[in-house]
Design a protein around this motif. Structure first.
Motif, PDB file in Angstrom:
ATOM      1  N   MET A   1     -10.347  -7.675  -4.423  1.00  0.00           N
ATOM      2  CA  MET A   1      -8.918  -7.812  -4.161  1.00  0.00           C
ATOM      3  C   MET A   1      -8.213  -6.526  -3.732  1.00  0.00           C
ATOM      4  O   MET A   1      -7.354  -6.566  -2.831  1.00  0.00           O
ATOM      5  N   PRO A   2      -8.498  -5.343  -4.310  1.00  0.00           N
ATOM      6  CA  PRO A   2      -7.799  -4.141  -3.834  1.00  0.00           C
ATOM      7  C   PRO A   2      -7.972  -3.913  -2.339  1.00  0.00           C
ATOM      8  O   PRO A   2      -7.013  -3.556  -1.638  1.00  0.00           O
ATOM      9  N   GLY A   3      -9.191  -4.133  -1.824  1.00  0.00           N
ATOM     10  CA  GLY A   3      -9.415  -3.961  -0.394  1.00  0.00           C
ATOM     11  C   GLY A   3      -8.632  -4.973   0.430  1.00  0.00           C
ATOM     12  O   GLY A   3      -8.063  -4.634   1.485  1.00  0.00           O
ATOM     13  N   TRP A   4      -8.589  -6.226  -0.031  1.00  0.00           N
ATOM     14  CA  TRP A   4      -7.833  -7.257   0.675  1.00  0.00           C
ATOM     15  C   TRP A   4      -6.338  -6.940   0.691  1.00  0.00           C
ATOM     16  O   TRP A   4      -5.677  -7.054   1.733  1.00  0.00           O
ATOM     17  N   LEU A   5      -5.798  -6.511  -0.472  1.00  0.00           N
ATOM     18  CA  LEU A   5      -4.376  -6.167  -0.533  1.00  0.00           C
ATOM     19  C   LEU A   5      -4.048  -5.007   0.406  1.00  0.00           C
ATOM     20  O   LEU A   5      -3.021  -5.013   1.086  1.00  0.00           O
ATOM     21  N   ARG A   6      -4.924  -4.031   0.436  1.00  0.00           N
ATOM     22  CA  ARG A   6      -4.675  -2.881   1.311  1.00  0.00           C
ATOM     23  C   ARG A   6      -4.656  -3.313   2.777  1.00  0.00           C
ATOM     24  O   ARG A   6      -3.801  -2.863   3.553  1.00  0.00           O
ATOM     25  N   GLU A   7      -5.572  -4.193   3.154  1.00  0.00           N
ATOM     26  CA  GLU A   7      -5.595  -4.682   4.536  1.00  0.00           C
ATOM     27  C   GLU A   7      -4.282  -5.376   4.886  1.00  0.00           C
ATOM     28  O   GLU A   7      -3.751  -5.219   5.996  1.00  0.00           O
ATOM     29  N   GLN A   8      -3.739  -6.144   3.930  1.00  0.00           N
ATOM     30  CA  GLN A   8      -2.510  -6.887   4.206  1.00  0.00           C
ATOM     31  C   GLN A   8      -1.308  -5.974   4.389  1.00  0.00           C
ATOM     32  O   GLN A   8      -0.503  -6.170   5.306  1.00  0.00           O
ATOM     33  N   VAL A   9      -1.179  -4.970   3.525  1.00  0.00           N
ATOM     34  CA  VAL A   9       0.018  -4.118   3.599  1.00  0.00           C
ATOM     35  C   VAL A   9      -0.080  -3.084   4.712  1.00  0.00           C
ATOM     36  O   VAL A   9       0.932  -2.496   5.101  1.00  0.00           O
ATOM     37  N   GLU A  10      -1.286  -2.862   5.245  1.00  0.00           N
ATOM     38  CA  GLU A  10      -1.418  -1.921   6.354  1.00  0.00           C
ATOM     39  C   GLU A  10      -1.149  -2.587   7.701  1.00  0.00           C
ATOM     40  O   GLU A  10      -1.115  -1.918   8.734  1.00  0.00           O
ATOM     41  N   ARG A  11      -0.950  -3.904   7.692  1.00  0.00           N
ATOM     42  CA  ARG A  11      -0.551  -4.589   8.916  1.00  0.00           C
ATOM     43  C   ARG A  11       0.883  -4.203   9.274  1.00  0.00           C
ATOM     44  O   ARG A  11       1.671  -3.791   8.423  1.00  0.00           O
ATOM     45  N   GLU A  12       1.221  -4.375  10.511  1.00  0.00           N
ATOM     46  CA  GLU A  12       2.590  -4.090  10.940  1.00  0.00           C
ATOM     47  C   GLU A  12       3.526  -5.117  10.320  1.00  0.00           C
ATOM     48  O   GLU A  12       3.298  -6.322  10.393  1.00  0.00           O
ATOM     49  N   ALA A  13       4.589  -4.638   9.680  1.00  0.00           N
ATOM     50  CA  ALA A  13       5.600  -5.493   9.034  1.00  0.00           C
ATOM     51  C   ALA A  13       4.961  -6.483   8.068  1.00  0.00           C
ATOM     52  O   ALA A  13       5.004  -7.706   8.285  1.00  0.00           O
TER      53      ALA A  13
END
Length: 422
Positions: free
Chosen positions: A229-241
């Protein structure tokens, strides 16, 4: 990581000198109500996490061994009253360490002390550490390398925190070698999966954050998160907006707890929701916080329902599969079969995989899915609880049980009852 041995010198009403050995896979905790089964599971959870903060006001003395790939660890931890006329303590590894002053916990007269004997391979290193409320003392390969006087509450820190803190001062390479140890123990130490809905309720209160400083990202609050989950969350918040609510469909990760739950529970779809509860920027970085975990499922008839609308057994199944996604090495489980259909019990036993499992059950269903290849394996897998006494069965009793078990004529649960072991 495997817990291989536990010695209870002093703990509540348990017989002093109690020594248990454990199977690297399944360990069945057997006994009648009120014989200390849950107490043993809770102690094992404390030992695996090596976090004794919950016992800071309680007298105890414990000794245990943990085995890791390329690493063996022996720990002696105590919090007892001492006096000038105290009898000599039993021999133990690590006793050759330099003595340190052990001040009493204020108002209680308890003297906490932790001794650690750590052996690493590739390359071979032997580290010994002793800590008390006055400070730390450390040797590496027999040489005194670091000592520091401190004034602190020792048991507020886990053994892993002490080891990692010490390693930072003595050797950068040692610090790097202990990083994974810290992650897989203290940060992901398994709590007991209780017989009711404790884990399900805790899922709704989990908080997690990640903080970026000078180009580096630091996780905050890794405990009780699935390892992916930490990796998945990071991927989501590093997206634009990034959105304020993140969603994961059950079919996005094939082996996630959500995918397995949807398949077992007979739903056609499931969604995991995570709220972004904090967004903060500062000069050299920023912070994002998460919480408000929730679920939504779709039944075959098209009707939708939230996690709050699930039945008791469904909630237990969902939270147990989540628990397994969090804990890669261990499962400490109380009454797994409670509220679960026999098909789900079988699936849960299969999902345990290669973890070291500590399981107590009054329901014989989990025992139907256990396999043993020798009397010694069977002996190490049985932990018998009677009032004030915990023990593995004798070799003679284990031999008789295994002889009857391998005939295959009667279930293991029946044989255990016939021989007075359950």
């Amino acid at each position: 990581m495997k817990l291989t041995r536990l010695v209870v010198h002093h703990y509540r009403h348990v017989t002093p000198g109690t020594e248990l050995v454990f199977s690297p896979t399944l360990n069945l905790v057997l006994g009648e109500n009120g014989t200390g089964r849950t107490t043993l599971l809770e102690l094992i959870s404390t030992v695996v996490g090596s976090d004794f903060s919950g016992l800071i006001h309680e007298a105890f003395a414990l000794e245990y061994d943990l085995a890791f790939p390329g690493m063996k660890l022996h720990v002696y931890v105590r919090n007892e009253q001492t006096s000038a006329n105290a009898p000599e303590e039993p021999p133990r590894r690590g006793a050759e360490l330099l003595p340190l002053r052990t001040p009493a916990v204020e108002g209680l007269g308890l003297h906490p002390r932790i001794e650690v004997d750590l052996r690493l391979t590739s390359p071979s290193t032997h580290m010994v550490m002793r800590a008390d409320n006055a400070g730390l003392d450390c040797k590496v390969d027999g040489e005194q390398v670091w000592s520091r006087a401190m004034s602190w509450s020792l048991l507020d820190r886990s053994v892993w925190t002490l080891l990692f803190m010490t390693a930072q001062y003595i050797d950068r390479d040692m610090k790097e070698r202990l990083k994974d140890l810290l992650r897989r123990t203290f940060l992901l130490a398994p709590q007991r999966f209780d017989e009711a809905l404790g884990m399900f309720e805790r899922m709704g209160h989990i908080r997690y954050a990640m903080e970026a400083r000078d180009g580096e990202v630091f996780p905050l609050g890794l405990m009780a998160l699935p390892t992916w989950m930490p990796g998945w969350l990071r991927e989501q918040v590093e997206r634009e907006a990034p959105p304020d609510v993140l969603e994961l469909r059950h079919d996005a990760l094939e082996r996630s707890f959500l995918a397995r739950f949807v398949a077992l529970a007979g739903f056609t779809a499931g969604t995991f929701r995570v709220e972004v509860q904090e967004k903060r920027s500062f000069e050299n970085g920023g912070r994002v916080g998460f919480g408000g975990f929730g679920f939504h499922f779709t039944r075959p008839d098209g009707r939708g329902l939230s996690h709050a609308e699930l039945g008791f057994g469904q909630k237990r199944l969902l939270s147990f599969l989540y628990y397994l996604d969090v804990n890669e090495d261990f499962a400490i489980t109380d009454e797994l079969a409670n509220g679960l259909h026999p098909r789900w019990v079988e699936a849960c036993m299969r999902e345990l995989g290669t973890r070291q499992v500590f399981l107590t059950s009054q329901n014989p269903l989990p025992l139907e899915h256990t396999l043993f290849s020798s009397a010694e394996e069977l002996r190490a897998s049985l932990l018998l609880c009677r009032e004030g006494a915990w023990a593995n069965p004798t070799r003679e009793a284990a031999g008789r049980l295994f002889d009857a078990y391998r005939l295959g004529a009667r279930p293991l649960a029946v044989l255990l009852r016939e021989q007075g072991l359950w």
